[in-house]
Write a protein that holds these residues in place. Structure first.
Motif, PDB file in Angstrom:
ATOM      1  N   MET A   1     -13.612 -40.385  81.449  1.00  0.00           N
ATOM      2  CA  MET A   1     -12.559 -40.738  80.510  1.00  0.00           C
ATOM      3  C   MET A   1     -11.380 -39.796  80.746  1.00  0.00           C
ATOM      4  O   MET A   1     -11.495 -38.600  80.590  1.00  0.00           O
ATOM      5  N   HIS A   2     -10.240 -40.344  81.155  1.00  0.00           N
ATOM      6  CA  HIS A   2      -9.040 -39.545  81.370  1.00  0.00           C
ATOM      7  C   HIS A   2      -8.001 -40.023  80.362  1.00  0.00           C
ATOM      8  O   HIS A   2      -7.816 -41.230  80.183  1.00  0.00           O
ATOM      9  N   ARG A   3      -7.378 -39.124  79.692  1.00  0.00           N
ATOM     10  CA  ARG A   3      -6.421 -39.487  78.656  1.00  0.00           C
ATOM     11  C   ARG A   3      -5.055 -39.779  79.253  1.00  0.00           C
ATOM     12  O   ARG A   3      -4.472 -38.945  79.944  1.00  0.00           O
ATOM     13  N   GLN A   4      -4.560 -40.974  78.982  1.00  0.00           N
ATOM     14  CA  GLN A   4      -3.263 -41.376  79.493  1.00  0.00           C
ATOM     15  C   GLN A   4      -2.171 -40.498  78.880  1.00  0.00           C
ATOM     16  O   GLN A   4      -2.192 -40.198  77.698  1.00  0.00           O
ATOM     17  N   GLY A   5      -1.241 -40.066  79.734  1.00  0.00           N
ATOM     18  CA  GLY A   5      -0.140 -39.236  79.262  1.00  0.00           C
ATOM     19  C   GLY A   5      -0.409 -37.746  79.369  1.00  0.00           C
ATOM     20  O   GLY A   5       0.475 -36.941  79.139  1.00  0.00           O
ATOM     21  N   PHE A   6      -1.626 -37.377  79.689  1.00  0.00           N
ATOM     22  CA  PHE A   6      -1.969 -35.975  79.872  1.00  0.00           C
ATOM     23  C   PHE A   6      -2.326 -35.757  81.334  1.00  0.00           C
ATOM     24  O   PHE A   6      -3.059 -36.537  81.928  1.00  0.00           O
ATOM     25  N   SER A   7      -1.796 -34.697  81.913  1.00  0.00           N
ATOM     26  CA  SER A   7      -2.022 -34.490  83.346  1.00  0.00           C
ATOM     27  C   SER A   7      -3.266 -33.654  83.632  1.00  0.00           C
ATOM     28  O   SER A   7      -3.921 -33.869  84.642  1.00  0.00           O
ATOM     29  N   ILE A   8      -3.607 -32.708  82.764  1.00  0.00           N
ATOM     30  CA  ILE A   8      -4.777 -31.861  83.014  1.00  0.00           C
ATOM     31  C   ILE A   8      -5.714 -31.963  81.813  1.00  0.00           C
ATOM     32  O   ILE A   8      -5.450 -31.413  80.746  1.00  0.00           O
ATOM     33  N   VAL A   9      -6.810 -32.709  82.012  1.00  0.00           N
ATOM     34  CA  VAL A   9      -7.795 -32.927  80.953  1.00  0.00           C
ATOM     35  C   VAL A   9      -9.059 -32.158  81.322  1.00  0.00           C
ATOM     36  O   VAL A   9      -9.593 -32.324  82.419  1.00  0.00           O
ATOM     37  N   ALA A  10      -9.523 -31.313  80.406  1.00  0.00           N
ATOM     38  CA  ALA A  10     -10.742 -30.529  80.642  1.00  0.00           C
ATOM     39  C   ALA A  10     -11.844 -31.020  79.718  1.00  0.00           C
ATOM     40  O   ALA A  10     -11.608 -31.262  78.533  1.00  0.00           O
ATOM     41  N   GLY A  11     -13.034 -31.135  80.283  1.00  0.00           N
ATOM     42  CA  GLY A  11     -14.223 -31.378  79.480  1.00  0.00           C
ATOM     43  C   GLY A  11     -14.838 -30.044  79.106  1.00  0.00           C
ATOM     44  O   GLY A  11     -14.813 -29.101  79.904  1.00  0.00           O
ATOM     45  N   VAL A  12     -15.377 -29.938  77.894  1.00  0.00           N
ATOM     46  CA  VAL A  12     -15.939 -28.676  77.406  1.00  0.00           C
ATOM     47  C   VAL A  12     -17.297 -28.943  76.755  1.00  0.00           C
ATOM     48  O   VAL A  12     -17.431 -29.881  75.963  1.00  0.00           O
ATOM     49  N   ASP A  13     -18.274 -28.119  77.108  1.00  0.00           N
ATOM     50  CA  ASP A  13     -19.602 -28.229  76.506  1.00  0.00           C
ATOM     51  C   ASP A  13     -20.264 -26.860  76.539  1.00  0.00           C
ATOM     52  O   ASP A  13     -19.824 -25.962  77.257  1.00  0.00           O
ATOM     53  N   GLU A  14     -21.334 -26.714  75.779  1.00  0.00           N
ATOM     54  CA  GLU A  14     -22.071 -25.449  75.744  1.00  0.00           C
ATOM     55  C   GLU A  14     -23.537 -25.685  76.025  1.00  0.00           C
ATOM     56  O   GLU A  14     -24.033 -26.804  75.944  1.00  0.00           O
ATOM     57  N   ALA A  15     -24.223 -24.601  76.351  1.00  0.00           N
ATOM     58  CA  ALA A  15     -25.673 -24.626  76.540  1.00  0.00           C
ATOM     59  C   ALA A  15     -26.265 -23.392  75.886  1.00  0.00           C
ATOM     60  O   ALA A  15     -25.695 -22.305  75.966  1.00  0.00           O
ATOM     61  N   GLY A  16     -27.382 -23.574  75.227  1.00  0.00           N
ATOM     62  CA  GLY A  16     -28.091 -22.421  74.692  1.00  0.00           C
ATOM     63  C   GLY A  16     -27.890 -22.133  73.228  1.00  0.00           C
ATOM     64  O   GLY A  16     -27.973 -20.982  72.808  1.00  0.00           O
ATOM     65  N   TRP A  98      -4.220 -24.511  83.147  1.00  0.00           N
ATOM     66  CA  TRP A  98      -4.271 -24.644  81.693  1.00  0.00           C
ATOM     67  C   TRP A  98      -4.216 -26.122  81.327  1.00  0.00           C
ATOM     68  O   TRP A  98      -3.280 -26.828  81.686  1.00  0.00           O
ATOM     69  N   PRO A  99      -5.237 -26.627  80.625  1.00  0.00           N
ATOM     70  CA  PRO A  99      -5.276 -28.050  80.297  1.00  0.00           C
ATOM     71  C   PRO A  99      -4.282 -28.411  79.198  1.00  0.00           C
ATOM     72  O   PRO A  99      -3.919 -27.573  78.373  1.00  0.00           O
TER      73      PRO A  99
END
Length: 191
Positions: A1-16, A98-99
């Motif tokens: 999933m890439h957001r239209q209108g945004f050039s740098i999209v970062a996915g973020v998740d955690e573990a633990g 920087w996203p």
């Protein structure tokens, strides 16, 4: 999933979040719009070998990756939710690019001034969150293997700090180590 209108999209998740020992680790990954998104799956649905292959692929492709952590003292000081968000904030800050938009797994936004979309079970909805989940899980597992060398009597290399029957028994037998989460049930009773 890439957001239209945004050039740098970062996915973020955690573990633990659930273990009785070790840090909580977060990953942030920027996937280019041209990559093959089918390659990225929820880390929990991949074997250890498959996770490591995806992790190596992310590094080989030189995708921007940030890794953040919160240690057991910070978990005790802030609580696991706030420590997880702190680790996510640190992962985003560690990105080389920087996203301008974040896709975040879970129910809570990352405490940064960047527009975000929060997705429950986001690893199944976003390739970049799935990539971040792999980065976080593989990074945390490597840390737990290193902690095993320091504290071999707890067998961290096997259970990675999760509250398995064996791990709970070893805490009862040896008492908590310096890397156990002193506020967690199953640890605090043996301090």
């Amino acid at each position: 999933m890439h957001r239209q209108g945004f050039s740098i999209v970062a996915g973020v998740d955690e573990a633990g979040r659930g273990p009785l020992a070790g840090p909580v680790i977060a990953g942030a990954v920027v996937l280019p719009p041209s990559c093959d998104y089918r390659y990225f799956k929820d880390s929990k649905k991949l074997s250890v070998k498959a996770r490591e292959e995806v992790f190596d692929y992310i590094k080989e492709m030189n995708y921007p990756v940030g890794i953040g952590s919160a240690d057991p003292d910070e978990i005790a000081d802030f609580n696991i939710l706030q420590a997880s968000l702190l680790a996510m904030q640190r992962a985003v800050a560690g990105l080389s690019s920087w996203p301008d938009f974040l896709l975040v797994d879970g129910k809570f936004s990352v405490p940064v001034d960047i527009p975000q979309n929060i997705l429950i079970r986001g690893e199944g909805k976003s390739a970049s969150i799935a990539a971040a989940s792999v980065v976080a899980k593989v990074s945390r597992d490597k840390i737990m293997v290193e902690l095993h060398k320091k504290f071999p009597c707890y067998n961290f290399q096997k259970h990675k700090g999760y509250p398995t029957r064996e791990h709970r028994m070893l805490i009862r037998e040896h008492g908590p180590s310096a890397v156990h989460r002193r506020g967690f049930k199953g640890v605090k009773e043996f301090l």
